[in-house]
Scaffold this active site. Structure first.
Site, PDB file in Angstrom:
ATOM      1  N   GLU A 108       5.235 -21.837 -79.939  1.00 21.13           N
ATOM      2  CA  GLU A 108       5.950 -21.891 -78.651  1.00 21.13           C
ATOM      3  C   GLU A 108       5.242 -20.997 -77.642  1.00 21.13           C
ATOM      4  O   GLU A 108       4.764 -19.924 -77.990  1.00 21.13           O
ATOM      5  CB  GLU A 108       7.388 -21.419 -78.870  1.00 21.13           C
ATOM      6  CG  GLU A 108       8.261 -21.406 -77.642  1.00 21.13           C
ATOM      7  CD  GLU A 108       9.703 -21.040 -77.980  1.00 21.13           C
ATOM      8  OE1 GLU A 108      10.430 -20.632 -77.061  1.00 21.13           O
ATOM      9  OE2 GLU A 108      10.110 -21.147 -79.163  1.00 21.13           O
ATOM     10  N   GLU A 112      10.055 -17.603 -68.997  1.00 20.13           N
ATOM     11  CA  GLU A 112      11.504 -17.466 -69.018  1.00 20.13           C
ATOM     12  C   GLU A 112      11.982 -16.560 -67.891  1.00 20.13           C
ATOM     13  O   GLU A 112      11.399 -15.499 -67.656  1.00 20.13           O
ATOM     14  CB  GLU A 112      11.966 -16.897 -70.362  1.00 20.13           C
ATOM     15  CG  GLU A 112      11.682 -17.797 -71.541  1.00 20.13           C
ATOM     16  CD  GLU A 112      12.018 -17.156 -72.865  1.00 20.13           C
ATOM     17  OE1 GLU A 112      12.744 -17.776 -73.659  1.00 20.13           O
ATOM     18  OE2 GLU A 112      11.550 -16.024 -73.117  1.00 20.13           O
TER      19      GLU A 112
END
Length: 217
Positions: A108, A112
């Site tokens: 991943e 964010e």
């Protein structure tokens, strides 16, 4: 500029292109995710933006939204024009992901926004489930107030993150290698107050996405 022979995928977020994208619906990621993904919470505005919503259909139950590609992508440049939600206890994101549900290692790469302070952005990545690579960057502006371009350049030996075309952080250790889906989501957390702050139930909250682009190596 795309490299010679590169594949370019560019998606203006003006409508639901089901050939390329999928809306998560009817389940939760569990653990820290205090909401259920609902397809109805991923909609498109009249001015041509993807809107991910965090809502509450009844007291202490929350619905959230996730949007992802139907195909996998690997090394290359990932870009998004977006405006995250502002709200303590929430996350608005743009990332690549693959994992055990796909029969692969958990790899991943993240951009964010923690809704408790949208003047900052957090970069992170996981390689075969190993994380601990968080880096928080001061933006010098409130990301929730206007659209900006965020990006990461994923290469076999490095990941470089960008804000409005300016390099802000580079990682060179234990870089992910497994192709994954391009994803975006908005969700509220539980049990992670030290990271996100305590979610107070404020809703509806919205994250907006103008366009997404991927340019392969």
């Amino acid at each position: 500029m795309a490299a010679k022979g590169a594949t370019v995928f560019w998606e203006p977020m003006t409508y639901y292109n089901s050939q390329s994208w999928h809306k998560a619906d009817g389940y939760s990621n569990g653990n820290m995710f205090n909401c259920t993904w609902r397809a109805n919470n991923a909609t498109f505005t009249n001015d041509g933006k993807l809107r991910l919503a965090l809502t509450s259909p009844s007291h202490n139950k929350f619905d959230c939204a996730e949007y992802r590609t139907n195909f996998n992508t690997g090394y290359g440049l990932y870009e998004v024009s977006m405006k995250p939600a502002k709200g303590v206890g929430t996350v608005s994101s743009f990332f690549t992901y693959t994992g055990p549900t796909d029969g692969t290692p958990w790899d991943e790469i993240d951009i964010e926004f923690l809704g408790k302070d949208t003047t900052k952005v957090q970069f992170n990545y996981y390689t075969n489930g190993v994380g601990g690579n968080e880096k928080i960057i001061d933006l010098g502006f409130d990301a929730s107030q206007s659209y900006h371009t965020y990006a990461f350049d994923w290469q076999p030996d490095s990941i470089t993150w960008y804000v409005d075309g300016v390099a802000k952080h580079k990682a060179t250790r234990n870089i992910p290698k497994t192709p994954g889906k391009i994803m975006m989501n908005l969700w509220n957390g539980t049990g992670v107050d030290d990271w996100l702050g305590p979610y107070n139930g404020a809703n509806p909250l919205y994250a907006y996405y103008d366009w997404v682009k991927y340019t392969s190596n």
